[in-house]
Enzyme design. Structure first.
Site, PDB file in Angstrom:
ATOM      1  N   HIS A  68       0.922  -1.157  -0.027  1.00 53.25           N
ATOM      2  CA  HIS A  68       0.212  -0.175  -0.076  1.00 53.25           C
ATOM      3  C   HIS A  68       0.851   1.344  -0.052  1.00 53.25           C
ATOM      4  O   HIS A  68       2.070   1.283   0.522  1.00 53.25           O
ATOM      5  CB  HIS A  68      -0.817  -0.066   1.318  1.00 53.25           C
ATOM      6  CG  HIS A  68      -1.940  -0.977   1.491  1.00 53.25           C
ATOM      7  ND1 HIS A  68      -2.978  -0.838   2.003  1.00 53.25           N
ATOM      8  CD2 HIS A  68      -2.040  -2.073   0.357  1.00 53.25           C
ATOM      9  CE1 HIS A  68      -3.903  -2.016   1.986  1.00 53.25           C
ATOM     10  NE2 HIS A  68      -3.382  -2.723   0.805  1.00 53.25           N
TER      11      HIS A  68
ATOM     12  N   GLU B  52       0.902   3.770   1.760  1.00 50.40           N
ATOM     13  CA  GLU B  52       1.585   4.373   3.276  1.00 50.40           C
ATOM     14  C   GLU B  52       2.502   3.421   3.708  1.00 50.40           C
ATOM     15  O   GLU B  52       3.368   4.138   3.898  1.00 50.40           O
ATOM     16  CB  GLU B  52       0.301   4.282   4.119  1.00 50.40           C
ATOM     17  CG  GLU B  52      -0.919   5.127   3.762  1.00 50.40           C
ATOM     18  CD  GLU B  52      -2.071   4.221   3.050  1.00 50.40           C
ATOM     19  OE1 GLU B  52      -3.174   4.279   3.546  1.00 50.40           O
ATOM     20  OE2 GLU B  52      -1.610   3.569   2.361  1.00 50.40           O
TER      21      GLU B  52
ATOM     22  N   CYS C 158      -6.242   1.809   5.761  1.00 57.03           N
ATOM     23  CA  CYS C 158      -6.878   0.389   6.271  1.00 57.03           C
ATOM     24  C   CYS C 158      -6.171   0.284   7.760  1.00 57.03           C
ATOM     25  O   CYS C 158      -5.315   0.984   7.969  1.00 57.03           O
ATOM     26  CB  CYS C 158      -6.448  -0.433   5.225  1.00 57.03           C
ATOM     27  SG  CYS C 158      -4.903  -0.864   5.092  1.00 57.03           S
TER      28      CYS C 158
ATOM     29  N   CYS D 192      -2.463  -0.143   7.469  1.00 57.87           N
ATOM     30  CA  CYS D 192      -1.809   1.043   7.304  1.00 57.87           C
ATOM     31  C   CYS D 192      -1.911   1.782   8.750  1.00 57.87           C
ATOM     32  O   CYS D 192      -0.850   2.503   9.121  1.00 57.87           O
ATOM     33  CB  CYS D 192      -2.392   1.812   6.149  1.00 57.87           C
ATOM     34  SG  CYS D 192      -1.792   0.970   4.576  1.00 57.87           S
TER      35      CYS D 192
END
Length: 148
Positions: free
Chosen positions: A52, A54, A82, A85
């Site tokens: 992801h 992040e 999410c 993260c």
């Protein structure tokens, strides 16, 4: 001189992700007005469910600072993080989190599990949602509409 538009940089990263047929999420990590890292989603390209934006930006910033603690750093991301993260943001000790679009289905900051409010959360950053929300939400909506 105008202040840097860090969410604008995150949105540019999200656009790059969309162009690569990834979910359009972009992120930047900033310290003292300097961008330490910029990333976009790469789960498909890297065949990595943890890739992801992040997580990738946090990894790059940590390597640059030679520390797993990103003290006094701020994170700008185009979509509400999410759970994975949010946890990484907490462990990194991010000072402030700025996010664009809310994610009622997968978000974990103001939606879902509200990770930073959990008693087991080690560190809660200051959170500012809705920054660049219209553009971030539009990009996501267009991306998923084209997939259907």
């Amino acid at each position: 001189m105008a202040a840097p538009d860090f969410m604008g940089l995150a949105l540019a990263e999200a656009k790059a992700a969309a162009e690569a047929r990834e979910v359009p999420v972009g992120c930047v990590v900033v310290k003292n007005g300097e961008v330490l890292a910029a990333a976009n989603n790469r789960t498909l390209r890297d065949r990595d469910p943890t890739a992801h934006a992040e997580v990738l930006a946090l990894r790059t910033a940590a390597n640059k600072l030679e520390s797993e603690r990103l003290i006094d750093c701020d994170l700008y991301v185009t979509l509400e993080p999410c759970t994975m993260c949010a946890s990484a943001i907490s462990f990194a000790r991010i000072r402030r989190l700025y996010f664009g679009a809310s994610d009622p289905k997968g978000g974990a900051v103001e939606s879902g599990v509200r990770f930073f409010n959990a008693p087991t959360c080690h560190h809660k950053p200051e959170v500012y949602g809705g920054i660049g929300e219209a553009e971030a939400a539009s990009m996501l909506k267009d991306f998923f509409a084209a997939k259907r």
